[in-house]
Design a protein around this motif. Structure first.
Motif, PDB file in Angstrom:
ATOM      1  N   HIS A 139       0.806  -1.215   0.000  1.00 27.74           N
ATOM      2  CA  HIS A 139       0.000   0.000   0.000  1.00 27.74           C
ATOM      3  C   HIS A 139       0.840   1.266   0.000  1.00 27.74           C
ATOM      4  O   HIS A 139       0.353   2.338  -0.320  1.00 27.74           O
TER       5      HIS A 139
ATOM      6  N   TYR B 211      -7.509  -9.642  11.757  1.00 30.19           N
ATOM      7  CA  TYR B 211      -6.302  -8.895  11.399  1.00 30.19           C
ATOM      8  C   TYR B 211      -5.589  -9.549  10.216  1.00 30.19           C
ATOM      9  O   TYR B 211      -5.118  -8.865   9.300  1.00 30.19           O
ATOM     10  N   TRP B 212      -5.536 -10.886  10.220  1.00 30.69           N
ATOM     11  CA  TRP B 212      -4.825 -11.584   9.144  1.00 30.69           C
ATOM     12  C   TRP B 212      -5.626 -11.629   7.857  1.00 30.69           C
ATOM     13  O   TRP B 212      -5.087 -11.550   6.765  1.00 30.69           O
TER      14      TRP B 212
ATOM     15  N   TRP C 210     -10.122  -6.619   0.209  1.00 31.35           N
ATOM     16  CA  TRP C 210     -10.028  -5.535  -0.771  1.00 31.35           C
ATOM     17  C   TRP C 210      -8.808  -5.670  -1.675  1.00 31.35           C
ATOM     18  O   TRP C 210      -8.246  -4.668  -2.087  1.00 31.35           O
ATOM     19  N   ASP C 211      -8.360  -6.870  -1.973  1.00 32.42           N
ATOM     20  CA  ASP C 211      -7.130  -6.943  -2.762  1.00 32.42           C
ATOM     21  C   ASP C 211      -7.412  -7.009  -4.262  1.00 32.42           C
ATOM     22  O   ASP C 211      -6.885  -7.822  -4.986  1.00 32.42           O
TER      23      ASP C 211
ATOM     24  N   GLU D 118      -2.965   0.221   5.586  1.00 28.70           N
ATOM     25  CA  GLU D 118      -3.326  -1.186   5.591  1.00 28.70           C
ATOM     26  C   GLU D 118      -4.842  -1.302   5.714  1.00 28.70           C
ATOM     27  O   GLU D 118      -5.451  -0.582   6.499  1.00 28.70           O
ATOM     28  N   PRO D 119      -5.457  -2.237   4.966  1.00 35.14           N
ATOM     29  CA  PRO D 119      -6.895  -2.437   5.120  1.00 35.14           C
ATOM     30  C   PRO D 119      -7.276  -2.724   6.566  1.00 35.14           C
ATOM     31  O   PRO D 119      -8.353  -2.349   7.017  1.00 35.14           O
ATOM     32  N   SER D 120      -6.379  -3.373   7.313  1.00 35.46           N
ATOM     33  CA  SER D 120      -6.719  -3.692   8.695  1.00 35.46           C
ATOM     34  C   SER D 120      -6.891  -2.422   9.530  1.00 35.46           C
ATOM     35  O   SER D 120      -7.667  -2.423  10.486  1.00 35.46           O
TER      36      SER D 120
ATOM     37  N   ASP E 188      -7.130  -8.178   4.977  1.00 28.85           N
ATOM     38  CA  ASP E 188      -6.426  -7.690   3.792  1.00 28.85           C
ATOM     39  C   ASP E 188      -6.933  -8.348   2.508  1.00 28.85           C
ATOM     40  O   ASP E 188      -6.851  -7.767   1.435  1.00 28.85           O
TER      41      ASP E 188
END
Lengths: 248, 229, 246
Positions: free
Chosen positions: B81, C236-237, C243-244, C114-116, C240
């Motif tokens: 990102h 958390y894992w 939305w990849d 990060e998406p998280s 992601d």
């Protein structure tokens, strides 16, 4: 050329699958024979319970096959997320769908057996609870897939959901176990089995054999259904590919 | 971050044979193009030609089905990102929150982009976009042109070396378009790479150093297309 | 816009902290949560709906069970947890639904984050809304059912259960945000997974109200705590992957 030979030529799976179908049909006959005729009566039961206990063989068959379907779906989901290949996604989907059929088998046979034995159709037995919740998760999984059009998005999101749901299953099982252990038993009779203990007390020789036979037979049926569904999904996907090529 | 004036040296954006489809519909067949630092490229094409799809891929919102996008010498897919710092996008949608005011919106995005002491930058951007006097008003009360200007401000807030503008002139009045023209010229002088899509041939010619024409999912020579017109 | 002021735009270089590790991560989590809470304070469309629905549901349950139940403490644990689950869904699906409806989600995903961090920001705002809901519900339950739920163990169980619910709920809200009929899809996906939390929460609350010793109920607290930890780590894992790209 007849249609059959045409079909056989087009599809290398035709004969193996037909054989598997016949085997599965025979297996069901064997399972019914073993469960209803071959197995001797249980020593410690009488009356309705004596008759009802025979459904246990089919209950167990459904149980094992539903578990296999469940495991296949988890493996397929992890496989998809790692490899990003729709092959894995189709394995997961077939596992869920066929597993659900046997899941309904678990609940139906369980309820039929529970009425004469525990004097109620439904009880929050940990295994029954876990099976029911897992089936609800599967139904949600299928609905969820329906709501998405892009094949890869659908595969990814469905796999993520399957993984998350998979993590929750042991929690459901342990919660239901504690739930049972502290709640009073509502039905009549001091029935130790109703606490979720072992349902077959002393397993006789024929009972053990019958259990082995019926479980094997159900696994054959599961394999037949699974391969049919899997092949069907592969064909669907192939049609989709061809359509895409056509429109390019 | 800026690398001198004018277009020099290596392309900063490189698109190599990118293909994309949505379901059965092929949107991009095979698109290749390059934009250097200090260069403005215009991307023209009919509605549904795939301009927005290409910009979504360039900004990292979508992964291309085939092909690769390079920013500098970093491939965009799997770059993580952090690479998004180097791209700014003005999309069809404003990408701002209408219940917050202009200042809060830019403050929020300054936090998302880890801007150090963002107040001065936010003031500069809001002033340049002529929104400073309305900074405490919720975006809901803005006119269409003001929202578009805020969206442009959001995209240039972190001063990215690559700017993607998807029809930035939509909803702008003549005066604002003139300033957008100035902004694009400024960005070119500042050594940023700009890729702008538009329907308007005249504007494309005025803004851009080179024109790509997107038709039927692939790039045609812009000059050639212009001649045929 | 004015042409003169443009020159100020490119004169001074913009400084960004790159990397930054956990501190930068937490700063972005907070930024997302603060943005949502601020928008909610202005628009009042999520938390307020949840709370009003929750209070209405308490009254509806009060009407439904009045005079039919010998001791109201018998039904209050179920009522409490059913309302938390059902009212919670109203807020959970808005957390990503609002971003999808107003098409602002790409703006978040464009940022170097990060998406998280987006997920945890949404989790924080959802948790706040749920706690607010419970804060408003408990007094009304006390009045309507004459049942005092202000017991430290009940509150601890409520806290742990709400945390687990928000973790899974926020995750599924992100998962369903882009699907057709997400409003009805979210509860269908979420409720079967929440069964352990529901069972533990109801049993724990009921156990305390029945005056059982706390020592016999710790296994429920353990289940809730382990559920929270495991789903925290799993989200958390896995988040992601949502939305990849397509």
């Amino acid at each position: 050329m007849t249609t059959t030979s045409l079909r056989r030529k087009a599809d290398p799976w035709y004969m193996p699958l037909l054989t598997l179908d016949v085997l599965a049909g025979l297996a069901m006959i064997v399972a019914v024979w073993a469960g209803l005729l071959y197995a001797k009566e249980a020593a410690n039961l009488a009356g309705d319970e004596q008759i009802a206990q025979r459904i246990f063989y089919f209950h167990m068959g459904c149980n094992i096959t539903a578990t296999i379907g469940f495991l296949i779906s988890v493996i397929g989901s992890i496989g998809y997320l790692v490899r990003r290949s729709l092959v894995w996604d189709r394995i997961a989907q077939a596992g869920v769908e066929v597993g659900t059929i046997f899941g309904f088998g678990i609940m139906t046979t369980g309820a039929i057996w529970a009425k004469p034995t525990w004097n109620t159709y439904w009880t929050w037995d940990p295994r029954l609870t876990t099976a029911t919740i897992t089936i609800l998760i599967y139904l949600a999984y299928m609905l969820f897939r329906n709501g998405m059009d892009n094949r890869h998005t659908r595969a990814r999101f469905a796999s993520i959901y399957a993984l998350f749901a998979f993590i929750s299953v042991p929690f459901t099982y342990y919660s239901a176990r504690i739930f049972r252990s502290i709640h009073p038993v509502v039905f009549d009779g001091a029935n130790a089995e109703a606490q979720g203990g072992d349902i077959v007390g002393g397993v006789g020789a024929t009972m053990g054999q019958t259990l082995g036979i019926t479980i094997t037979c159900f696994i054959i049926l599961f394999l037949a259904l699974f391969f049919h569904r899997w092949r069907q999904l592969n064909l669907e996907s192939r049609i989709e590919d061809l359509r895409e090529e056509l429109y390019q | 971050m800026a690398s001198g004036n004018g277009s020099t040296g290596e392309p900063i954006v490189r698109v190599e044979k990118v293909a994309q489809r949505y379901g059965r519909k092929v949107v991009l067949r095979s698109v290749s193009l390059e934009v250097k630092a200090g260069e403005v490229a215009a991307l023209l094409g009919a509605n549904g030609a795939g301009k927005t799809t290409l910009l979504r891929i360039l900004s990292g919102l979508d992964a291309p089905e085939r092909g690769q996008v390079w920013l500098g010498n970093v491939p965009l897919t799997n770059a993580g990102h952090e690479i998004r710092r180097y791209v700014g996008l003005v999309s069809h949608r404003p990408l701002v929150y209408e219940s917050l005011n202009g200042l809060e919106n830019l403050h929020f995005f300054a936090q998302m982009y880890d801007l150090v002491e963002p107040e001065a930058r936010i003031e500069a951007v809001l002033t340049a976009m002529d929104l400073w006097h309305r900074r405490y008003d919720p975006v809901r009360t803005y006119s269409r042109g003001m929202i578009q200007r805020l969206a442009i401000g959001r995209a240039i807030l972190h001063d990215p070396p690559v700017l993607l503008l998807d029809e930035p002139d939509t909803g702008l009045d003549q005066e604002s378009v003139a300033v957008l023209t100035d902004l694009i010229a400024q960005l070119r002088e500042g050594g940023r790479a700009v890729l702008v899509t538009t329907h308007n041939w005249d504007r494309a010619e005025r803004w851009a150093d080179k024109i790509f024409y997107l038709a039927d999912g692939s790039i045609e020579d812009g000059a050639e297309a212009l001649r045929q017109r | 816009m004015s042409s003169d002021s443009l020159s100020g735009l490119l004169g001074r270089p913009v400084q960004m902290r790159t990397g930054g590790g956990a501190k930068a991560f937490l700063r972005k989590v907070w930024a997302v949560a603060a943005k949502d809470i601020r928008a909610e304070l202005r628009a009042k469309e999520v938390a307020s709906t949840m709370i009003v629905f929750g209070l209405l549901a308490v009254i509806i349950f009060g009407l439904a069970f009045d005079l039919r139940v010998p001791k109201s403490a018998m039904v209050v644990p179920g009522i409490l947890w059913v309302i938390v689950l059902f009212a919670g869904i109203l807020g959970l699906h808005r957390s990503f639904g609002a971003e999808i409806d107003r098409e602002t989600l790409p703006g978040l995903l464009l940022a170097p984050v990060e998406p998280s961090a987006i997920y945890f920001g949404k989790l924080a705002s959802n948790l706040l809304y749920l706690f607010l809901l419970e804060f408003c519900m408990l007094p009304l339950l006390l009045v309507m059912f004459d049942t005092n739920l202000y017991h430290p163990v009940i509150l601890l169980g409520l806290f742990l259960g709400t945390l687990g619910y928000a973790e899974v709920g926020t995750f599924f809200a992100a998962l369903t945000a882009n699907t057709r009929a997400r409003e009805s899809m979210l509860p269908v996906l979420l409720l079967p997974v929440m069964v352990p939390v529901f069972m533990a929460g109801v049993s724990l609350t009921a156990g305390i109200l029945d005056g059982r010793p706390v020592s016999g109920l710790t296994s429920w607290l353990v289940i809730l705590a382990v559920f929270d930890v495991i789903f925290f780590v799993a989200a958390y894992w896995i988040v992601d992957l949502i939305w990849d790209g397509i």
